[in-house]
Design an enzyme around this catalytic site. Structure first.
Site, PDB file in Angstrom:
ATOM      1  N   ASN A 147      34.957   2.214  24.605  1.00 36.39           N
ATOM      2  CA  ASN A 147      33.924   2.699  25.534  1.00 36.39           C
ATOM      3  C   ASN A 147      33.204   3.970  25.080  1.00 36.39           C
ATOM      4  O   ASN A 147      32.114   4.236  25.543  1.00 36.39           O
ATOM      5  CB  ASN A 147      34.502   2.864  26.943  1.00 36.39           C
ATOM      6  CG  ASN A 147      35.505   3.984  27.034  1.00 36.39           C
ATOM      7  OD1 ASN A 147      36.281   4.195  26.104  1.00 36.39           O
ATOM      8  ND2 ASN A 147      35.496   4.711  28.120  1.00 36.39           N
ATOM      9  N   LYS A 170      42.094   3.660  13.539  1.00 36.57           N
ATOM     10  CA  LYS A 170      41.787   2.287  13.963  1.00 36.57           C
ATOM     11  C   LYS A 170      40.876   2.283  15.191  1.00 36.57           C
ATOM     12  O   LYS A 170      41.301   2.619  16.294  1.00 36.57           O
ATOM     13  CB  LYS A 170      43.067   1.521  14.324  1.00 36.57           C
ATOM     14  CG  LYS A 170      42.782   0.033  14.519  1.00 36.57           C
ATOM     15  CD  LYS A 170      43.801  -0.680  15.378  1.00 36.57           C
ATOM     16  CE  LYS A 170      43.350  -0.910  16.794  1.00 36.57           C
ATOM     17  NZ  LYS A 170      42.106  -1.680  16.976  1.00 36.57           N
ATOM     18  N   GLY A 223      43.197   4.690  25.616  1.00 38.52           N
ATOM     19  CA  GLY A 223      42.986   3.302  26.013  1.00 38.52           C
ATOM     20  C   GLY A 223      43.625   3.031  27.351  1.00 38.52           C
ATOM     21  O   GLY A 223      43.722   3.918  28.198  1.00 38.52           O
ATOM     22  N   SER A 224      44.080   1.805  27.518  1.00 39.21           N
ATOM     23  CA  SER A 224      44.592   1.388  28.822  1.00 39.21           C
ATOM     24  C   SER A 224      46.011   1.884  29.069  1.00 39.21           C
ATOM     25  O   SER A 224      46.748   2.210  28.134  1.00 39.21           O
ATOM     26  CB  SER A 224      44.565  -0.132  28.912  1.00 39.21           C
ATOM     27  OG  SER A 224      45.408  -0.666  27.918  1.00 39.21           O
ATOM     28  N   VAL A 227      48.886  -0.492  27.411  1.00 42.30           N
ATOM     29  CA  VAL A 227      49.104  -0.282  25.977  1.00 42.30           C
ATOM     30  C   VAL A 227      49.662   1.123  25.734  1.00 42.30           C
ATOM     31  O   VAL A 227      50.583   1.308  24.936  1.00 42.30           O
ATOM     32  CB  VAL A 227      47.793  -0.517  25.178  1.00 42.30           C
ATOM     33  CG1 VAL A 227      48.012  -0.218  23.705  1.00 42.30           C
ATOM     34  CG2 VAL A 227      47.298  -1.942  25.357  1.00 42.30           C
ATOM     35  N   GLY A 228      49.148   2.093  26.468  1.00 43.96           N
ATOM     36  CA  GLY A 228      49.613   3.470  26.308  1.00 43.96           C
ATOM     37  C   GLY A 228      51.104   3.607  26.590  1.00 43.96           C
ATOM     38  O   GLY A 228      51.834   4.263  25.853  1.00 43.96           O
ATOM     39  N   GLU A 245      45.890   9.196  26.209  1.00 44.49           N
ATOM     40  CA  GLU A 245      44.849   9.378  27.228  1.00 44.49           C
ATOM     41  C   GLU A 245      44.529   8.007  27.788  1.00 44.49           C
ATOM     42  O   GLU A 245      44.107   7.119  27.045  1.00 44.49           O
ATOM     43  CB  GLU A 245      43.594  10.005  26.616  1.00 44.49           C
ATOM     44  CG  GLU A 245      43.741  11.468  26.256  1.00 44.49           C
ATOM     45  CD  GLU A 245      44.025  12.377  27.441  1.00 44.49           C
ATOM     46  OE1 GLU A 245      43.796  11.964  28.594  1.00 44.49           O
ATOM     47  OE2 GLU A 245      44.504  13.495  27.202  1.00 44.49           O
ATOM     48  N   CYS A 279      36.444   6.552  31.545  1.00 44.12           N
ATOM     49  CA  CYS A 279      37.764   6.831  32.126  1.00 44.12           C
ATOM     50  C   CYS A 279      37.639   7.855  33.242  1.00 44.12           C
ATOM     51  O   CYS A 279      38.475   7.909  34.134  1.00 44.12           O
ATOM     52  CB  CYS A 279      38.705   7.319  31.049  1.00 44.12           C
ATOM     53  SG  CYS A 279      37.999   8.633  30.075  1.00 44.12           S
ATOM     54  N   GLN A 326      35.831  -8.391  30.511  1.00 43.87           N
ATOM     55  CA  GLN A 326      35.670  -7.243  31.405  1.00 43.87           C
ATOM     56  C   GLN A 326      34.791  -7.617  32.604  1.00 43.87           C
ATOM     57  O   GLN A 326      35.073  -7.229  33.735  1.00 43.87           O
ATOM     58  CB  GLN A 326      35.084  -6.058  30.630  1.00 43.87           C
ATOM     59  CG  GLN A 326      34.971  -4.776  31.431  1.00 43.87           C
ATOM     60  CD  GLN A 326      36.319  -4.181  31.844  1.00 43.87           C
ATOM     61  OE1 GLN A 326      37.206  -4.020  31.010  1.00 43.87           O
ATOM     62  NE2 GLN A 326      36.481  -3.873  33.127  1.00 43.87           N
ATOM     63  N   GLU A 378      42.738   0.512  38.246  1.00 46.36           N
ATOM     64  CA  GLU A 378      41.480   0.816  37.567  1.00 46.36           C
ATOM     65  C   GLU A 378      40.686  -0.462  37.320  1.00 46.36           C
ATOM     66  O   GLU A 378      41.231  -1.446  36.838  1.00 46.36           O
ATOM     67  CB  GLU A 378      41.774   1.489  36.219  1.00 46.36           C
ATOM     68  CG  GLU A 378      40.514   1.915  35.503  1.00 46.36           C
ATOM     69  CD  GLU A 378      40.779   2.525  34.127  1.00 46.36           C
ATOM     70  OE1 GLU A 378      41.484   1.884  33.331  1.00 46.36           O
ATOM     71  OE2 GLU A 378      40.276   3.622  33.859  1.00 46.36           O
ATOM     72  N   GLU A 457      43.611  17.059  24.577  1.00 47.70           N
ATOM     73  CA  GLU A 457      42.688  16.887  23.469  1.00 47.70           C
ATOM     74  C   GLU A 457      41.532  17.885  23.625  1.00 47.70           C
ATOM     75  O   GLU A 457      41.267  18.386  24.712  1.00 47.70           O
ATOM     76  CB  GLU A 457      42.105  15.471  23.474  1.00 47.70           C
ATOM     77  CG  GLU A 457      43.159  14.392  23.332  1.00 47.70           C
ATOM     78  CD  GLU A 457      42.573  13.074  22.848  1.00 47.70           C
ATOM     79  OE1 GLU A 457      42.363  12.192  23.675  1.00 47.70           O
ATOM     80  OE2 GLU A 457      42.334  12.947  21.623  1.00 47.70           O
TER      81      GLU A 457
HETATM   82  P1  NAP Z   1      43.107  -0.890  25.209  1.00 44.11           P
HETATM   83  O1  NAP Z   1      42.977  -2.352  25.374  1.00 44.11           O
HETATM   84  O2  NAP Z   1      44.349  -0.240  25.632  1.00 44.11           O
HETATM   85  O3  NAP Z   1      42.856  -0.601  23.671  1.00 44.11           O
HETATM   86  C1  NAP Z   1      42.776   0.705  23.135  1.00 44.11           C
HETATM   87  C2  NAP Z   1      43.093   0.666  21.656  1.00 44.11           C
HETATM   88  O4  NAP Z   1      44.475   0.317  21.460  1.00 44.11           O
HETATM   89  C3  NAP Z   1      42.297  -0.394  20.893  1.00 44.11           C
HETATM   90  O5  NAP Z   1      41.972   0.103  19.626  1.00 44.11           O
HETATM   91  C4  NAP Z   1      43.280  -1.536  20.817  1.00 44.11           C
HETATM   92  O6  NAP Z   1      43.028  -2.446  19.768  1.00 44.11           O
HETATM   93  C5  NAP Z   1      44.578  -0.778  20.581  1.00 44.11           C
HETATM   94  N1  NAP Z   1      45.793  -1.544  20.877  1.00 44.11           N
HETATM   95  C6  NAP Z   1      45.922  -2.625  21.698  1.00 44.11           C
HETATM   96  N2  NAP Z   1      47.204  -3.065  21.697  1.00 44.11           N
HETATM   97  C7  NAP Z   1      47.897  -2.247  20.856  1.00 44.11           C
HETATM   98  C8  NAP Z   1      49.264  -2.177  20.437  1.00 44.11           C
HETATM   99  N3  NAP Z   1      50.172  -3.036  20.886  1.00 44.11           N
HETATM  100  N4  NAP Z   1      49.634  -1.211  19.573  1.00 44.11           N
HETATM  101  C9  NAP Z   1      48.734  -0.324  19.119  1.00 44.11           C
HETATM  102  N5  NAP Z   1      47.427  -0.331  19.478  1.00 44.11           N
HETATM  103  C10 NAP Z   1      47.013  -1.274  20.342  1.00 44.11           C
HETATM  104  O7  NAP Z   1      41.910  -0.134  25.934  1.00 44.11           O
HETATM  105  P2  NAP Z   1      40.370  -0.534  25.890  1.00 44.11           P
HETATM  106  O8  NAP Z   1      40.210  -1.791  26.673  1.00 44.11           O
HETATM  107  O9  NAP Z   1      39.865  -0.499  24.493  1.00 44.11           O
HETATM  108  O10 NAP Z   1      39.703   0.714  26.622  1.00 44.11           O
HETATM  109  C11 NAP Z   1      39.593   0.837  28.015  1.00 44.11           C
HETATM  110  C12 NAP Z   1      40.648   1.766  28.560  1.00 44.11           C
HETATM  111  O11 NAP Z   1      40.589   3.029  27.924  1.00 44.11           O
HETATM  112  C13 NAP Z   1      40.496   2.062  30.027  1.00 44.11           C
HETATM  113  O12 NAP Z   1      41.723   1.925  30.680  1.00 44.11           O
HETATM  114  C14 NAP Z   1      40.044   3.515  30.064  1.00 44.11           C
HETATM  115  O13 NAP Z   1      40.381   4.217  31.234  1.00 44.11           O
HETATM  116  C15 NAP Z   1      40.716   4.079  28.882  1.00 44.11           C
HETATM  117  N6  NAP Z   1      40.062   5.302  28.426  1.00 44.11           N
HETATM  118  C16 NAP Z   1      40.689   6.503  28.638  1.00 44.11           C
HETATM  119  C17 NAP Z   1      40.111   7.684  28.233  1.00 44.11           C
HETATM  120  C18 NAP Z   1      40.797   8.986  28.448  1.00 44.11           C
HETATM  121  O14 NAP Z   1      40.542   9.905  27.696  1.00 44.11           O
HETATM  122  N7  NAP Z   1      41.679   9.123  29.417  1.00 44.11           N
HETATM  123  C19 NAP Z   1      38.869   7.661  27.598  1.00 44.11           C
HETATM  124  C20 NAP Z   1      38.248   6.444  27.405  1.00 44.11           C
HETATM  125  C21 NAP Z   1      38.866   5.259  27.812  1.00 44.11           C
HETATM  126  P3  NAP Z   1      42.052  -3.732  19.929  1.00 44.11           P
HETATM  127  O15 NAP Z   1      41.468  -3.692  21.303  1.00 44.11           O
HETATM  128  O16 NAP Z   1      41.062  -3.532  18.864  1.00 44.11           O
HETATM  129  O17 NAP Z   1      42.910  -4.930  19.700  1.00 44.11           O
END
Ligand code: NAP
Ligand code: MG
Length: 476
Positions: A147, A170, A223-224, A227-228, A245, A279, A326, A378, A457
């Site tokens: 995003n 990555k 990310g989500s 996964v986090g 985050e 986010c 999405q 969310e 961060e």
């Molecule tokens: P995501 O699905 O969790 O993916 C984030 C990253 O993690 C991607 O690069 C993804 O790779 C990677 N990933 C997925 N599974 C993994 C695993 N098992 N091991 C290691 N890495 C893995 O999140 P998203 O859909 O891209 O982003 C949306 C989310 O990000 C929302 O929940 C949003 O709130 C959050 N976000 C938070 C902040 C903050 O600072 N708090 C800022 C922006 C966004 P691939 O998708 O390439 O497979």
């Protein structure tokens, strides 16, 4: 095919993946390499081999590398903004804004490289002096979401390099174009080979290798939550430093004494701009009784005037949702809210436009309560729900009634309420008479509770994650 950058060389992927424009799904931005396990391992080995030399590099060298990257990003802001809008769906002015932010982040951390220092302290024992050194943590794995495809990589890569770490980066597969463009600039910055590596590919393959490899000393993930959480526990088991985050369910409180215009601007910007895919987006409006009807009417009128269309087209105010998965999720949550008793007063529908993209009308759902799923989970789309409350005390309690704690906003003209909210909002960031989203690049960013884990961060606080301290006792 756009290649990966491993040990100073551009390497073809074992396979590739098309990067699709969500405003026009017939438009392929490019095919981007997908690394396999072996290539991910190679990148980590290269980073590990190069890191001691980068750690010993002069601060001038690090400054020059980061300053070069920042300068080129800023000079190419239109072109890179165009790429960002095309691959992610953020409207062009917002996309250019994000690119500019990324440029300034590199400039900021060029300066931080020079300012990073330890401490000299006298011992409690006679004849002993103490030096506290700040040292890099080693090899860091940086994993980013789709995003903010250039700003988030920037705010991880720049401090990592500034403080002497080697990087394996990555980007998200949904929007790897800006990450690739950034790698291309870094590759020409005078950085030694192996210090920075780009490894595009899936989270389950490349990300998983990064999280589990013994030569990766720290993981910074955005990310989500799901996964986090998984990455957090894996890092815990491997004793790796980790920073997470994640999501939000950010409230915007609107009190009776608010300036209606200010509140409506903050609400519409915070909840719906960038298609709600931030986010820090406001997803819960918590509104007191006296202003409720006026607020709902004014927001609805504004939503009806917002232009939802191609992110690159002149005049568009809200671009498409990032992809079909999405979009289905966003529409499903509107349905869930309705089934729970919420009232959709505007939007929440799929839209057809001249180009075939993932368009949706911004949704406002009233008559919801804190207990409903729509206020617990969310959505990550242009969907906001409204909870009506009696007074400030109830508003604060509802605002805090969430497992998340990223950003929390209030619109009020009362200094008392603003000051109280600043103190008691359970969030990493508090906004008064401003949208919950939209932050500066030189101050810390992050949340509490289920939104974040580890140190902050950005700004000077980034040093906490990307360095470790060593306490040295010296008897001359
Ligand atoms: P995501 O699905 O969790 O993916 C984030 C990253 O993690 C991607 O690069 C993804 O790779 C990677 N990933 C997925 N599974 C993994 C695993 N098992 N091991 C290691 N890495 C893995 O999140 P998203 O859909 O891209 O982003 C949306 C989310 O990000 C929302 O929940 C949003 O709130 C959050 N976000 C938070 C902040 C903050 O600072 N708090 C800022 C922006 C966004 P691939 O998708 O390439 O497979
Ligand atoms: Mg994803």
């Amino acid at each position: 095919m756009f290649k990966n950058y491993i040990n100073g060389e551009w390497i073809d992927g074992k396979t590739g993946k098309d990067n699709i424009n969500p405003s026009d799904i017939t438009d392929i931005v490019g095919t981007y390499a997908r690394a396999d396990v072996q290539q991910a391992n190679n990148a980590i080995e290269a980073a590990s081999a190069a890191q001691p030399m980068w750690s010993a590099s002069t601060l001038q060298h690090r400054f020059d590398v980061l300053d070069f990257v920042g300068t080129e990003i800023l000079a190419r802001k239109q072109e890179l903004g165009n790429l960002l809008a095309r691959e992610e769906g953020k409207i062009l002015p917002e996309a250019v804004g994000e690119v500019v932010r990324a440029g300034y982040i590199f400039k900021f951390f060029a300066g931080e490289a020079l300012r990073c220092s330890g401490e000299h302290i006298r011992s409690v024992r006679p004849g002993v002096e103490i030096d506290i050194l700040r040292q890099p943590i080693g090899v860091v794995g940086l994993i980013s979401p789709w995003n903010y495809p250039i700003a988030i990589p920037a705010w991880k890569i720049a401090p990592a390099l500034a403080f002497g770490n080697a990087v394996v980066f990555k980007p998200a597969e949904l929007a790897p174009g800006c990450g690739w463009a950034l790698a291309d600039i870094i590759a020409r910055s005078g950085i030694p080979k192996g210090v920075f590596n780009l490894v595009m590919g899936s989270g389950s393959t490349v990300g998983n290798v990064m999280v589990n490899h013994p030569k990766v000393d720290g993981i910074s993930f955005t990310g989500s939550v799901e996964v986090g959480r998984q990455i957090g526990s894996q890092c815990g088991q491997k004793m790796k430093k980790v920073q997470l985050e994640m999501g939000g369910k950010n409230p915007l409180v609107v009190l009776d004494d608010a300036d209606l215009n200010v509140a409506v601007n903050a609400a519409v910007n915070g909840a719906y701009f960038s298609t709600g895919q931030r986010c820090t987006a406001s997803s819960r409006f918590v509104v007191t009784e006296g202003i409720h009807d006026r607020f709902v009417k004014a927001v609805t009128e504004r939503l009806a005037r917002l232009k939802v269309d191609d992110a690159l087209a002149e005049g568009t105010e809200i671009g498409p949702v990032v992809d079909d998965t999405q979009l289905s999720k966003d529409l499903e949550y509107v349905e869930v809210a309705q089934k729970e008793g919420g009232k959709v007063v505007y939007g929440g529908e799929r839209l057809k436009r001249a180009k075939n993209g993932y368009y949706m009308s911004p949704a406002l759902i009233t008559e919801t309560t804190s207990a409903m799923r729509i206020n617990k989970e969310e959505v990550f789309g242009p969907v906001a729900s409204l909870i009506r409350v009696k007074n400030y005390d109830e508003a604060l309690a509802v605002a805090n009634d969430t497992p998340f704690g990223l950003s929390s906003g209030i619109c009020t003209t009362s200094l008392n309420h603003a000051s109280h909210f600043k103190e008691y909002a359970q969030a990493g960031m508090v906004m008064v008479n401003l949208p919950t989203a939209g932050v500066d690049y030189h101050v810390p960013f992050g949340g509490r509770k289920g939104s974040s884990y580890g140190s902050r961060e950005q700004g000077k606080y980034a040093v906490e994650f990307y360095t470790t301290v060593k306490t040295c006792y010296i008897a001359p």
